[in-house]
Design an enzyme around this catalytic site. Sequence first.
Site, PDB file in Angstrom:
ATOM      1  N   ARG A   1      32.892  45.105   4.736  1.00 39.91           N
ATOM      2  CA  ARG A   1      31.464  45.177   5.093  1.00 39.91           C
ATOM      3  C   ARG A   1      30.705  44.520   3.952  1.00 39.91           C
ATOM      4  O   ARG A   1      30.757  44.990   2.810  1.00 39.91           O
ATOM      5  CB  ARG A   1      31.018  46.630   5.287  1.00 39.91           C
ATOM      6  CG  ARG A   1      29.499  46.763   5.345  1.00 39.91           C
ATOM      7  CD  ARG A   1      29.032  48.114   5.832  1.00 39.91           C
ATOM      8  NE  ARG A   1      29.248  48.259   7.260  1.00 39.91           N
ATOM      9  CZ  ARG A   1      28.659  49.186   8.009  1.00 39.91           C
ATOM     10  NH1 ARG A   1      27.811  50.047   7.475  1.00 39.91           N
ATOM     11  NH2 ARG A   1      28.904  49.257   9.312  1.00 39.91           N
TER      12      ARG A   1
ATOM     13  N   HIS B   1      28.557  42.203  13.899  1.00 38.37           N
ATOM     14  CA  HIS B   1      29.174  43.538  13.800  1.00 38.37           C
ATOM     15  C   HIS B   1      30.097  43.731  15.016  1.00 38.37           C
ATOM     16  O   HIS B   1      29.813  44.530  15.914  1.00 38.37           O
ATOM     17  CB  HIS B   1      28.054  44.588  13.785  1.00 38.37           C
ATOM     18  CG  HIS B   1      28.490  45.951  13.332  1.00 38.37           C
ATOM     19  ND1 HIS B   1      29.760  46.234  12.871  1.00 38.37           N
ATOM     20  CD2 HIS B   1      27.800  47.135  13.286  1.00 38.37           C
ATOM     21  CE1 HIS B   1      29.836  47.517  12.557  1.00 38.37           C
ATOM     22  NE2 HIS B   1      28.667  48.080  12.801  1.00 38.37           N
TER      23      HIS B   1
ATOM     24  N   GLN C   1      31.511  47.315  16.326  1.00 36.13           N
ATOM     25  CA  GLN C   1      30.529  48.138  17.038  1.00 36.13           C
ATOM     26  C   GLN C   1      30.485  47.741  18.515  1.00 36.13           C
ATOM     27  O   GLN C   1      30.455  48.593  19.401  1.00 36.13           O
ATOM     28  CB  GLN C   1      29.140  47.971  16.398  1.00 36.13           C
ATOM     29  CG  GLN C   1      28.049  48.767  17.093  1.00 36.13           C
ATOM     30  CD  GLN C   1      28.241  50.281  16.971  1.00 36.13           C
ATOM     31  OE1 GLN C   1      28.400  50.784  15.880  1.00 36.13           O
ATOM     32  NE2 GLN C   1      28.227  50.989  18.086  1.00 36.13           N
TER      33      GLN C   1
ATOM     34  N   ASP D   1      18.407  48.641  18.080  1.00 38.37           N
ATOM     35  CA  ASP D   1      18.940  48.851  16.726  1.00 38.37           C
ATOM     36  C   ASP D   1      17.723  48.899  15.798  1.00 38.37           C
ATOM     37  O   ASP D   1      16.604  48.521  16.176  1.00 38.37           O
ATOM     38  CB  ASP D   1      19.887  47.694  16.362  1.00 38.37           C
ATOM     39  CG  ASP D   1      20.504  47.829  14.967  1.00 38.37           C
ATOM     40  OD1 ASP D   1      20.561  48.955  14.439  1.00 38.37           O
ATOM     41  OD2 ASP D   1      20.918  46.798  14.409  1.00 38.37           O
TER      42      ASP D   1
ATOM     43  N   CYS E   1      23.445  51.773  18.220  1.00 40.44           N
ATOM     44  CA  CYS E   1      24.640  51.765  17.360  1.00 40.44           C
ATOM     45  C   CYS E   1      24.559  52.805  16.247  1.00 40.44           C
ATOM     46  O   CYS E   1      25.580  53.149  15.656  1.00 40.44           O
ATOM     47  CB  CYS E   1      24.845  50.382  16.773  1.00 40.44           C
ATOM     48  SG  CYS E   1      23.449  49.793  15.795  1.00 40.44           S
TER      49      CYS E   1
ATOM     50  N   ARG F   1      33.890  54.174  18.209  1.00 38.72           N
ATOM     51  CA  ARG F   1      34.232  53.320  17.065  1.00 38.72           C
ATOM     52  C   ARG F   1      35.675  53.611  16.644  1.00 38.72           C
ATOM     53  O   ARG F   1      36.439  52.714  16.353  1.00 38.72           O
ATOM     54  CB  ARG F   1      33.274  53.601  15.886  1.00 38.72           C
ATOM     55  CG  ARG F   1      31.826  53.176  16.093  1.00 38.72           C
ATOM     56  CD  ARG F   1      31.699  51.682  16.185  1.00 38.72           C
ATOM     57  NE  ARG F   1      32.225  51.013  15.013  1.00 38.72           N
ATOM     58  CZ  ARG F   1      31.573  50.857  13.855  1.00 38.72           C
ATOM     59  NH1 ARG F   1      30.341  51.293  13.737  1.00 38.72           N
ATOM     60  NH2 ARG F   1      32.128  50.215  12.836  1.00 38.72           N
TER      61      ARG F   1
HETATM   62  N1  NVA Z   1      21.464  46.094  11.934  1.00 39.71           N
HETATM   63  C1  NVA Z   1      21.947  47.232  11.203  1.00 39.71           C
HETATM   64  C2  NVA Z   1      23.179  47.780  11.836  1.00 39.71           C
HETATM   65  C3  NVA Z   1      23.716  49.023  11.194  1.00 39.71           C
HETATM   66  C4  NVA Z   1      24.962  49.528  11.838  1.00 39.71           C
HETATM   67  C5  NVA Z   1      22.183  46.850   9.747  1.00 39.71           C
HETATM   68  O1  NVA Z   1      22.756  45.783   9.508  1.00 39.71           O
HETATM   69  O2  NVA Z   1      21.789  47.597   8.856  1.00 39.71           O
HETATM   70  N1   CP Z   2      26.942  51.783  13.432  1.00 39.98           N
HETATM   71  C1   CP Z   2      27.465  51.682  12.175  1.00 39.98           C
HETATM   72  O1   CP Z   2      28.119  50.701  11.811  1.00 39.98           O
HETATM   73  O2   CP Z   2      27.223  52.758  11.397  1.00 39.98           O
HETATM   74  P1   CP Z   2      27.495  52.907   9.816  1.00 39.98           P
HETATM   75  O3   CP Z   2      26.551  51.954   9.113  1.00 39.98           O
HETATM   76  O4   CP Z   2      27.221  54.327   9.514  1.00 39.98           O
HETATM   77  O5   CP Z   2      28.912  52.523   9.533  1.00 39.98           O
END
Ligand code: NVA
Ligand code: CP
Length: 312
Positions: free
Chosen positions: A107, A134, A137, A230, A270, A298
């Site tokens: 990540r 992502h 997800q 989101d 998500c 997930r």
């Molecule tokens: N768009 C959000 C998704 C989190 C799962 C982010 O990147 O923070």
């Molecule tokens: N939806 C998702 O990826 O959640 P986290 O940021 O908690 O991993």
Amino acid sequence: MSTLKGKDLLSLHELTVDEMEEILELAAELKAMQKAGVQHHLLEGKTLGMIFEKSSTRTRVSFETGMYQLGGQALFLSNRDLQIGRGEPIEDTARVLSRYLDGIMIRTFGHDKLVEFAKWADVPVINALTDLLHPCQVLADMLTIREHLGKNLKGLKLAYIGDGNNMTNSLMYGCAKMGMNFAAATPKGYEPDAEVVKNAKADAKATGAKIVLTNDVKEAAKDADVLYTDVWVSMGEEEEREKRLKDLAGYQINKELLKKAGKRAVVMHCLPAHRGEEITADVFEDNADVIFDEAENRLHAQKAVLALTMGD
Ligand code: NVA
Ligand code: CP
């Protein structure tokens, strides 16, 4: 043997339709096995490294638990502790970690960093969120839609409302692959990534899916089977918070907008969610069963990805 063996999962665009179906089928099977208490140690003795440069609740816990349930183990590697955080080159880190691990989940911020890492790694690399995409997800989302609206996803309409971000991009890829119609309503200046749109349109042509990009929330939501949103402020964008709240006001899933969607429409998110921003508290709670199934899935979707890419 699966064509996914040894492969990376960086983007859903790189999967074939059959590979995506294979992941969803195995995910459903593994979910049923886990619920029935049937052991499924498909990755006995294997180790997944999990590199996190951003926060996480779902991703970390579901990958870690998933590896354990598959008979393997997972290592949480924060960039605050790794030498990569002190400037060790990606190409060295990727080659070193490949000597110890059977798979690596990352990540991070820039998608190019993930691509670079995967170029140097000899083991499967899984995208656990970048600023661009992502995919894990969306695999969980597709599993959830199958459970709630039926296995045949082709022809369903998913409408995304809000910021054109990593989720919008990945949902567009996922829908295009599965033959689902996709509409996104985003404000001017917050559109999804142009290259993703181009690639998704090419995939959509092959599966017969329609892709519509608009600034009009009602147009996007019209007759939708799934309404999806989101956060307005993604990780790394905290400094833009005030401007984003202003620019994205109106791009919210609420009761009024839900009236435009199809009668049996479900609302998905998500998570994490910001009630009162991208979704109202009442709509969130009315759809909590779907939203938390999505979070649970997930685990099952990623276990399928891990088993297919890292399994023997
Ligand atoms: N768009 C959000 C998704 C989190 C799962 C982010 O990147 O923070
Ligand atoms: N939806 C998702 O990826 O959640 P986290 O940021 O908690 O991993």
